[in-house]
Write a protein that holds these residues in place. Structure first.
Motif, PDB file in Angstrom:
ATOM      1  N   ASN A  72     -29.866   1.045 -17.072  1.00 31.74           N
ATOM      2  CA  ASN A  72     -30.991   1.323 -16.188  1.00 31.74           C
ATOM      3  C   ASN A  72     -30.499   1.944 -14.883  1.00 31.74           C
ATOM      4  O   ASN A  72     -29.574   1.424 -14.259  1.00 31.74           O
ATOM      5  CB  ASN A  72     -31.764   0.042 -15.883  1.00 31.74           C
ATOM      6  CG  ASN A  72     -32.409  -0.554 -17.120  1.00 31.74           C
ATOM      7  OD1 ASN A  72     -32.871   0.179 -17.993  1.00 31.74           O
ATOM      8  ND2 ASN A  72     -32.448  -1.877 -17.197  1.00 31.74           N
ATOM      9  N   PRO A  73     -31.109   3.041 -14.452  1.00 27.54           N
ATOM     10  CA  PRO A  73     -30.648   3.682 -13.219  1.00 27.54           C
ATOM     11  C   PRO A  73     -30.998   2.873 -11.974  1.00 27.54           C
ATOM     12  O   PRO A  73     -32.049   2.225 -11.907  1.00 27.54           O
ATOM     13  CB  PRO A  73     -31.396   5.022 -13.234  1.00 27.54           C
ATOM     14  CG  PRO A  73     -32.611   4.784 -14.058  1.00 27.54           C
ATOM     15  CD  PRO A  73     -32.204   3.779 -15.106  1.00 27.54           C
ATOM     16  N   VAL A  74     -30.083   2.901 -11.003  1.00 32.28           N
ATOM     17  CA  VAL A  74     -30.292   2.257  -9.710  1.00 32.28           C
ATOM     18  C   VAL A  74     -29.997   3.298  -8.635  1.00 32.28           C
ATOM     19  O   VAL A  74     -29.008   4.033  -8.718  1.00 32.28           O
ATOM     20  CB  VAL A  74     -29.357   1.034  -9.528  1.00 32.28           C
ATOM     21  CG1 VAL A  74     -29.564   0.419  -8.150  1.00 32.28           C
ATOM     22  CG2 VAL A  74     -29.600  -0.002 -10.617  1.00 32.28           C
ATOM     23  N   HIS A  75     -30.866   3.370  -7.631  1.00 28.26           N
ATOM     24  CA  HIS A  75     -30.689   4.339  -6.547  1.00 28.26           C
ATOM     25  C   HIS A  75     -30.727   3.589  -5.212  1.00 28.26           C
ATOM     26  O   HIS A  75     -31.743   3.001  -4.845  1.00 28.26           O
ATOM     27  CB  HIS A  75     -31.790   5.391  -6.594  1.00 28.26           C
ATOM     28  CG  HIS A  75     -31.576   6.523  -5.636  1.00 28.26           C
ATOM     29  ND1 HIS A  75     -32.365   7.661  -5.632  1.00 28.26           N
ATOM     30  CD2 HIS A  75     -30.667   6.717  -4.632  1.00 28.26           C
ATOM     31  CE1 HIS A  75     -31.960   8.482  -4.689  1.00 28.26           C
ATOM     32  NE2 HIS A  75     -30.935   7.928  -4.060  1.00 28.26           N
ATOM     33  N   MET A  76     -29.608   3.604  -4.521  1.00 26.16           N
ATOM     34  CA  MET A  76     -29.483   2.936  -3.219  1.00 26.16           C
ATOM     35  C   MET A  76     -29.388   3.987  -2.118  1.00 26.16           C
ATOM     36  O   MET A  76     -28.662   4.967  -2.259  1.00 26.16           O
ATOM     37  CB  MET A  76     -28.229   2.046  -3.198  1.00 26.16           C
ATOM     38  CG  MET A  76     -28.003   1.330  -1.871  1.00 26.16           C
ATOM     39  SD  MET A  76     -26.563   0.220  -1.900  1.00 26.16           S
ATOM     40  CE  MET A  76     -25.229   1.413  -1.733  1.00 26.16           C
ATOM     41  N   ARG A  77     -30.136   3.770  -1.038  1.00 29.25           N
ATOM     42  CA  ARG A  77     -30.056   4.674   0.100  1.00 29.25           C
ATOM     43  C   ARG A  77     -29.479   3.928   1.302  1.00 29.25           C
ATOM     44  O   ARG A  77     -29.980   2.861   1.681  1.00 29.25           O
ATOM     45  CB  ARG A  77     -31.433   5.222   0.450  1.00 29.25           C
ATOM     46  CG  ARG A  77     -31.411   6.264   1.603  1.00 29.25           C
ATOM     47  CD  ARG A  77     -32.798   6.798   1.867  1.00 29.25           C
ATOM     48  NE  ARG A  77     -33.689   5.754   2.386  1.00 29.25           N
ATOM     49  CZ  ARG A  77     -35.018   5.822   2.348  1.00 29.25           C
ATOM     50  NH1 ARG A  77     -35.609   6.868   1.784  1.00 29.25           N
ATOM     51  NH2 ARG A  77     -35.748   4.830   2.842  1.00 29.25           N
ATOM     52  N   LEU A 134     -34.273   2.594  -3.780  1.00 26.69           N
ATOM     53  CA  LEU A 134     -35.326   3.529  -4.149  1.00 26.69           C
ATOM     54  C   LEU A 134     -35.675   3.436  -5.622  1.00 26.69           C
ATOM     55  O   LEU A 134     -36.760   3.850  -6.041  1.00 26.69           O
ATOM     56  CB  LEU A 134     -34.901   4.964  -3.805  1.00 26.69           C
ATOM     57  CG  LEU A 134     -34.473   5.204  -2.351  1.00 26.69           C
ATOM     58  CD1 LEU A 134     -34.129   6.676  -2.149  1.00 26.69           C
ATOM     59  CD2 LEU A 134     -35.551   4.758  -1.382  1.00 26.69           C
ATOM     60  N   GLN A 135     -34.749   2.920  -6.421  1.00 23.98           N
ATOM     61  CA  GLN A 135     -34.973   2.732  -7.856  1.00 23.98           C
ATOM     62  C   GLN A 135     -34.163   1.537  -8.310  1.00 23.98           C
ATOM     63  O   GLN A 135     -33.030   1.327  -7.861  1.00 23.98           O
ATOM     64  CB  GLN A 135     -34.564   3.989  -8.637  1.00 23.98           C
ATOM     65  CG  GLN A 135     -34.930   3.953 -10.114  1.00 23.98           C
ATOM     66  CD  GLN A 135     -34.598   5.259 -10.810  1.00 23.98           C
ATOM     67  OE1 GLN A 135     -33.895   6.116 -10.272  1.00 23.98           O
ATOM     68  NE2 GLN A 135     -35.100   5.441 -12.029  1.00 23.98           N
ATOM     69  N   GLY A 136     -34.745   0.732  -9.191  1.00 23.93           N
ATOM     70  CA  GLY A 136     -34.050  -0.471  -9.620  1.00 23.93           C
ATOM     71  C   GLY A 136     -34.221  -1.594  -8.609  1.00 23.93           C
ATOM     72  O   GLY A 136     -35.011  -1.502  -7.665  1.00 23.93           O
ATOM     73  N   ASP A 137     -33.469  -2.674  -8.808  1.00 22.32           N
ATOM     74  CA  ASP A 137     -33.553  -3.813  -7.896  1.00 22.32           C
ATOM     75  C   ASP A 137     -32.149  -4.308  -7.564  1.00 22.32           C
ATOM     76  O   ASP A 137     -31.145  -3.769  -8.042  1.00 22.32           O
ATOM     77  CB  ASP A 137     -34.393  -4.939  -8.501  1.00 22.32           C
ATOM     78  CG  ASP A 137     -33.883  -5.422  -9.860  1.00 22.32           C
ATOM     79  OD1 ASP A 137     -32.708  -5.144 -10.185  1.00 22.32           O
ATOM     80  OD2 ASP A 137     -34.647  -6.063 -10.596  1.00 22.32           O
ATOM     81  N   MET A 138     -32.076  -5.328  -6.709  1.00 20.72           N
ATOM     82  CA  MET A 138     -30.776  -5.812  -6.248  1.00 20.72           C
ATOM     83  C   MET A 138     -29.943  -6.387  -7.388  1.00 20.72           C
ATOM     84  O   MET A 138     -28.723  -6.205  -7.427  1.00 20.72           O
ATOM     85  CB  MET A 138     -30.964  -6.856  -5.146  1.00 20.72           C
ATOM     86  CG  MET A 138     -29.666  -7.356  -4.532  1.00 20.72           C
ATOM     87  SD  MET A 138     -28.577  -6.041  -3.928  1.00 20.72           S
ATOM     88  CE  MET A 138     -29.560  -5.389  -2.571  1.00 20.72           C
ATOM     89  N   TYR A 139     -30.579  -7.054  -8.329  1.00 19.97           N
ATOM     90  CA  TYR A 139     -29.835  -7.576  -9.470  1.00 19.97           C
ATOM     91  C   TYR A 139     -29.211  -6.441 -10.276  1.00 19.97           C
ATOM     92  O   TYR A 139     -28.052  -6.525 -10.700  1.00 19.97           O
ATOM     93  CB  TYR A 139     -30.752  -8.413 -10.358  1.00 19.97           C
ATOM     94  CG  TYR A 139     -30.064  -8.989 -11.570  1.00 19.97           C
ATOM     95  CD1 TYR A 139     -29.189 -10.057 -11.455  1.00 19.97           C
ATOM     96  CD2 TYR A 139     -30.297  -8.446 -12.836  1.00 19.97           C
ATOM     97  CE1 TYR A 139     -28.559 -10.591 -12.572  1.00 19.97           C
ATOM     98  CE2 TYR A 139     -29.676  -8.971 -13.957  1.00 19.97           C
ATOM     99  CZ  TYR A 139     -28.803 -10.044 -13.816  1.00 19.97           C
ATOM    100  OH  TYR A 139     -28.182 -10.554 -14.926  1.00 19.97           O
ATOM    101  N   GLY A 140     -29.963  -5.358 -10.469  1.00 21.37           N
ATOM    102  CA  GLY A 140     -29.421  -4.211 -11.180  1.00 21.37           C
ATOM    103  C   GLY A 140     -28.261  -3.569 -10.447  1.00 21.37           C
ATOM    104  O   GLY A 140     -27.281  -3.123 -11.066  1.00 21.37           O
ATOM    105  N   LEU A 141     -28.358  -3.499  -9.118  1.00 22.48           N
ATOM    106  CA  LEU A 141     -27.259  -2.951  -8.323  1.00 22.48           C
ATOM    107  C   LEU A 141     -26.005  -3.805  -8.480  1.00 22.48           C
ATOM    108  O   LEU A 141     -24.900  -3.285  -8.700  1.00 22.48           O
ATOM    109  CB  LEU A 141     -27.670  -2.872  -6.857  1.00 22.48           C
ATOM    110  CG  LEU A 141     -26.573  -2.485  -5.862  1.00 22.48           C
ATOM    111  CD1 LEU A 141     -26.022  -1.100  -6.158  1.00 22.48           C
ATOM    112  CD2 LEU A 141     -27.093  -2.569  -4.427  1.00 22.48           C
ATOM    113  N   LEU A 142     -26.159  -5.105  -8.369  1.00 23.82           N
ATOM    114  CA  LEU A 142     -25.003  -5.990  -8.467  1.00 23.82           C
ATOM    115  C   LEU A 142     -24.427  -6.002  -9.881  1.00 23.82           C
ATOM    116  O   LEU A 142     -23.210  -6.126 -10.059  1.00 23.82           O
ATOM    117  CB  LEU A 142     -25.388  -7.396  -8.024  1.00 23.82           C
ATOM    118  CG  LEU A 142     -25.748  -7.521  -6.536  1.00 23.82           C
ATOM    119  CD1 LEU A 142     -26.273  -8.911  -6.224  1.00 23.82           C
ATOM    120  CD2 LEU A 142     -24.537  -7.215  -5.661  1.00 23.82           C
ATOM    121  N   LYS A 143     -25.280  -5.854 -10.877  1.00 26.30           N
ATOM    122  CA  LYS A 143     -24.779  -5.759 -12.249  1.00 26.30           C
ATOM    123  C   LYS A 143     -23.882  -4.536 -12.395  1.00 26.30           C
ATOM    124  O   LYS A 143     -22.805  -4.607 -13.009  1.00 26.30           O
ATOM    125  CB  LYS A 143     -25.939  -5.689 -13.230  1.00 26.30           C
ATOM    126  CG  LYS A 143     -25.485  -5.580 -14.685  1.00 26.30           C
ATOM    127  CD  LYS A 143     -26.679  -5.528 -15.640  1.00 26.30           C
ATOM    128  CE  LYS A 143     -26.200  -5.443 -17.087  1.00 26.30           C
ATOM    129  NZ  LYS A 143     -27.352  -5.393 -18.045  1.00 26.30           N
TER     130      LYS A 143
END
Length: 428
Positions: free
Chosen positions: A36-41, A71-80
């Protein structure tokens, strides 16, 4: 500083799909595009510098302040993505971050030297938040510790009930009316369970005004005020003796300088034929410092020990270890339930507090689940006693005790309260 962050993320994310937009407006995608894509700004240069200097602290801090957005995804996805993108490399493997970890570890004593006054202040920081917040994501019994998942599809309420049942069986309470001390009793769920199911006389101690008031009311509403009493006091001021001692999710707040005090006090409170059950978060690798974000925002003064650190104190206390169980991934699943429940009712939490609070708690729950799922955190259950013969010779009594408790839970009016006893097993 941008190139330092880029170099770090490039090593961390070999698989996955993470895009970062930097303060200068440029974007870069990391990983192989899977998942799943994650987008952090990153919104400010200050946040960029923070991530480059101390990501363990500034990722959560800057998300809380709004200097970082998703901007896309959530914090759990980022940490994963961060913790699974390259199993052979961790952010703290770099020289600078390794130095920071070592520095924090060497000076952890100053933060963990928890006097009675300081312990109360630390507990109030977290546990005296309004009870309405905890109602948003905990089970009906307000168990704020690791559940025990007997099946993957088990509900949170059933898994928390299984946890109480599992601990009760390990306490091996073998006659009605035995005196039990619950150190760090929370909102009283464990104490009330022991009174209802095994007829114990329970004393619970807590340093939280909010928890104490609710626990007292729960005992009164249940008609158990004669069987269960809750005290607003430090365990160090408690007087015994007790047949059994239980402590669930409290030891993390003791601090390493007080470990020997904790176990020596427990030894003095426990009768010679008594049994103690300690349920605590622990780490599977060598001792190190706590996460600095969690230290500041969530649990000041806390420390998560390696098993070796706990055992050193136990060995000097006069108590013997009679059983050790490691609960793996149970807390990850518990935190998954909490995180999903919290996010489903996030707007209610925001109405109670504010946006910054919600962001901090999003990160806290996601980071904690990540630590138990992909890093080095587990739960230790240590059974302790003065006498090695205080518990049966094999562990079969635990399963039989759980079966008895299940039957009693299913038919609570079938026996007079306190009449049921655990099956016993001969000792040597």
């Amino acid at each position: 500083m941008k190139f330092i962050v880029q170099a770090l993320v490039s090593r961390l994310i070999e698989t996955g799909n993470l895009t970062i937009t930097y303060p200068d407006g440029t974007s870069q995608t990391y990983g192989d595009g899977t998942g799943n894509p994650v987008h952090m700004r990153i919104n400010t240069r200050k946040a960029l510098w923070g991530l480059g200097i101390d990501p363990a602290y500034y990722l959560g801090h800057c998300y809380g302040t709004g200097e970082i957005d998703l901007l896309q995804g959530d914090m759990y996805g980022l940490l994963k993505a961060v913790f699974t993108g390259n199993p052979d490399f961790k952010y703290y493997d770099t020289g600078w971050n390794r130095f920071l970890e070592r520095f924090r570890y060497l000076f952890r004593w100053a933060r963990e030297k928890n006097s009675i006054v300081r312990s109360r202040k630390n507990v109030q920081h977290h546990y005296d938040l309004t009870g309405a917040l905890y109602d948003l994501f905990l089970d009906q019994d307000r168990q704020y510790s690791c559940a025990y998942f007997e099946r993957p599809d088990q509900t949170l309420d059933d898994a928390q009930l299984a946890k109480k049942r599992h601990i009760s069986a390990k306490l091996n309470i073998n006659r009605p009316g035995q005196n039990v001390l619950d150190i760090g009793c929370g909102w009283g769920g464990m104490a009330l369970y022991l009174a209802r199911q095994v007829g114990a006389k329970v004393t619970g101690v807590t340093l939280s005004d909010e928890q104490h008031a609710i626990a007292v009311k729960r005992a009164s509403d249940a008609g158990l005020s004669d069987e269960v009493k809750f005290l607003l006091q430090d365990y160090r001021n408690t007087e015994g003796p007790f047949d059994r001692i239980v402590s669930v999710g409290m030891f993390e707040h003791v601090g390493r300088p007080n470990y020997l005090t904790f176990f020596r006090k427990s030894a003095s409170l426990l009768k010679r034929d008594g049994v103690m059950l300690l349920h605590t978060i622990g780490r599977t690798d060598q001792p190190t410092a706590n996460n600095p974000f969690i230290e500041k925002y969530i649990f000041p003064g806390g420390y998560i020990p390696a098993l070796s650190e706990v055992m050193q104190a136990v060995e000097k206390s006069g108590l013997a270890v009679t059983d050790v169980e490691i609960l793996r991934l149970h807390y990850a699943e518990t935190l998954r339930h909490w995180r999903e429940r919290f996010m489903a009712r996030r707007e209610e939490a925001k109405a109670i507090y504010d946006e910054k609070f919600c962001r901090i708690w999003e990160f806290y729950l996601a980071a904690s689940e990540s630590a138990f799922r992909w890093q080095n955190l587990v739960v230790f259950q240590l059974q302790l006693a003065h006498d090695q013969q205080a518990v049966p010779l094999t562990r079969e009594y635990i399963g039989r005790g759980e079966d008895c408790l299940k039957a009693h839970e299913a038919n609570p009016k079938g026996e007079r309260r306190g009449a049921r006893q655990f099956p016993q097993e001969a000792s040597l």
